[in-house]
Design an enzyme around this catalytic site. Sequence first.
Site, mmCIF file in Angstrom:
data_model
loop_
_atom_site.group_PDB
_atom_site.id
_atom_site.type_symbol
_atom_site.label_atom_id
_atom_site.label_comp_id
_atom_site.label_asym_id
_atom_site.label_seq_id
_atom_site.Cartn_x
_atom_site.Cartn_y
_atom_site.Cartn_z
ATOM 1 C CG HIS A 60 -2.117 -0.902 1.043
ATOM 2 N ND1 HIS A 60 -2.246 -2.067 1.756
ATOM 3 C CD2 HIS A 60 -3.185 -0.839 0.221
ATOM 4 C CE1 HIS A 60 -3.368 -2.672 1.396
ATOM 5 N NE2 HIS A 60 -3.956 -1.950 0.469
ATOM 6 N NE ARG A 76 -11.543 0.002 -0.860
ATOM 7 C CZ ARG A 76 -10.272 -0.270 -1.128
ATOM 8 N NH1 ARG A 76 -9.964 -1.181 -2.048
ATOM 9 N NH2 ARG A 76 -9.300 0.394 -0.526
ATOM 10 C CD GLU A 123 -10.695 -6.793 -2.381
ATOM 11 O OE1 GLU A 123 -9.616 -6.229 -2.625
ATOM 12 O OE2 GLU A 123 -11.595 -6.281 -1.702
ATOM 13 C CG ASN A 182 -3.337 -3.828 -6.124
ATOM 14 O OD1 ASN A 182 -2.912 -3.955 -7.264
ATOM 15 N ND2 ASN A 182 -3.674 -2.657 -5.622
ATOM 16 C CG ASP A 183 -5.976 -7.450 -1.343
ATOM 17 O OD1 ASP A 183 -4.787 -7.581 -1.002
ATOM 18 O OD2 ASP A 183 -6.769 -6.704 -0.754
ATOM 19 N NE ARG A 187 -1.902 -6.329 -1.798
ATOM 20 C CZ ARG A 187 -2.248 -5.047 -1.777
ATOM 21 N NH1 ARG A 187 -1.488 -4.159 -2.368
ATOM 22 N NH2 ARG A 187 -3.352 -4.663 -1.177
ATOM 23 C CB CYS A 217 -10.275 -0.228 -8.883
ATOM 24 S SG CYS A 217 -10.646 -1.482 -7.644
#
Length: 575
Positions: A195, A338, A436, A459-460, A470, A507
């Site tokens: 992040h 979100r 995700e 990403n997830d 990650r 996204c």
Amino acid sequence: MSFILHGVGASEGIAIGHAHLASPATLNVAHYLIPKNQIDKEITRLNCAFATVRGEIEKLQSSANQGPTFAEFNAFLELHHMILDDPTLSSAAVECIAQTQCNAEWAVTQQMEVLLSQFEEIEDAYLRERKTDVMQVVERVLKVLLGHPGYIPPPLKHDGNSILVAHDLSPADVMQYKQHQFAAFLTDLGGVTSHTAIIARSLNIPSIVAMHHARQLIYNNDHLIVDGGQGVVIVNPDKYVLAEYRLKQNHLDLEKRKLKRLKSIPTMTLDGTSIELHANIELPQDIEQVKESGATGIGLFRSEFLFLNRDDLPSEDEQFEAYSTVAQNMRGLPVTIRTFDLGADKSLKNSCRSAINPALGLRAIRLSLAEQAMFLTQLRAILRASAYGKIRILIPMLSNDYEISQTLQLLNHAKQNLQDEKKPFDEEIKVGGMIEIPAAALSLEMFMRKLDFLSIGTNDLIQYTLAIDRADDTVAHLYDPLHPSVLWLLARIISTANRANMPISICGEIAGDIQYTRLLLGFGLQQFSMYPAHILPVKHEILKSHLPSIMPIIQKILKTDESEKIHGLLSKLNN
């Protein structure tokens, strides 16, 4: 002396400036060299600080020697005494000053890190959490030291381009640094999709992670060149290298200015396929960057950043102001909010919750359903803001139908409350879900029956599909968006949604990476959401793409199960 350090490039670009070192204990602790003739005085200053804190603790003990809570309070103070007398903290800090000529504040924070790592290895959860006491003791020592600064380093004399060098930075730290306008971020830890790296990219500044020893090898005010694209830092470069990188920097700036001409051009492929480019934001003030990029909506408002860097929770009215401000500024364009994705590395400041593996623990919608009062407050704020623009609600980390039904039930409860209070809101507000988790991807038909739209959080999704943390640089090389299983999963999700006429976007980070633009177009994606800084480069790539021409290569990629061949085909696709 000039030398080169290598890391993992997390955000492209070139920055030239001077080092500003941050300590993990407190971001206000500087790191500087002590003249040799001042070392003994610096050691004395440190020893006096320890003695002062011992005296403070003894005074607290003598003043609290009665009352029903004395035993518990005294045990707490005894623990602080033990930490203060631990040679790992005190004696080793003295040795650190003697050997490296560093200032006392820096020495004690370095030894604090050693102690904290020892506490992390303790199996007993209660004892492991006593690391907080270590930090409190060190903060006491630092307060004394900073009150008596001793040797003062010379003032910084440069053009204001500071480059932050840290062991690690949490997302909250990075957000806090937005206002300081650093030219670049360098960290010893982290991965390219952590992040922290993601937020650095959102700021559109060069960033390098996983440098391992940058904070030890770089000194405050060192002259640095940061090449985020190559993952290279040049420390104290000579004038010829400096001149070469200034030319490169000017060239990159020129390319960025050229891309701005595309802002008002419709986003469409050469064969006439229209594509939507939306923006990701963290805070309402990011709207200016969104407008400059020409984005046609907000695809992801990460609302959890309203909850960070504060001692209390944002009220309903405060959240309403943030959401309605964004909606009004977008003037009728869609805004997807979100709900808070807290947990993992984005925790509330005073949260008592802890987990052995936070990425798999109580986070995102799981935390929302566990803290329903907090969740209802947010849902009410979003609903109220929906009266001021085209707002949609996006739920993170869904994995089953129970979470969906519980969320919708709470949303209906919030709607009923607002109706009773005669407060306006969009009664037909759209609700979508993040895909995700592999379980969600494999249960897509159920998600499409219950929700209005979908957004893929790559990403997830990649992290959970490949079982890779990650944020851990030791396994960062295994994080691969081009892994055959990841590509198959993405292609299946997009094609399934398209066949059902279900709106779907991506996204995650790959949406803003131009090396994946044509790949995602070939999968059938027609809505991308990314940080504003990436929109114009992606638009440029889309304007050059011809879908019928790339489909044969896309089909070959989906039939290939060898990573090396996939990389080769991707290069061919992008030529």
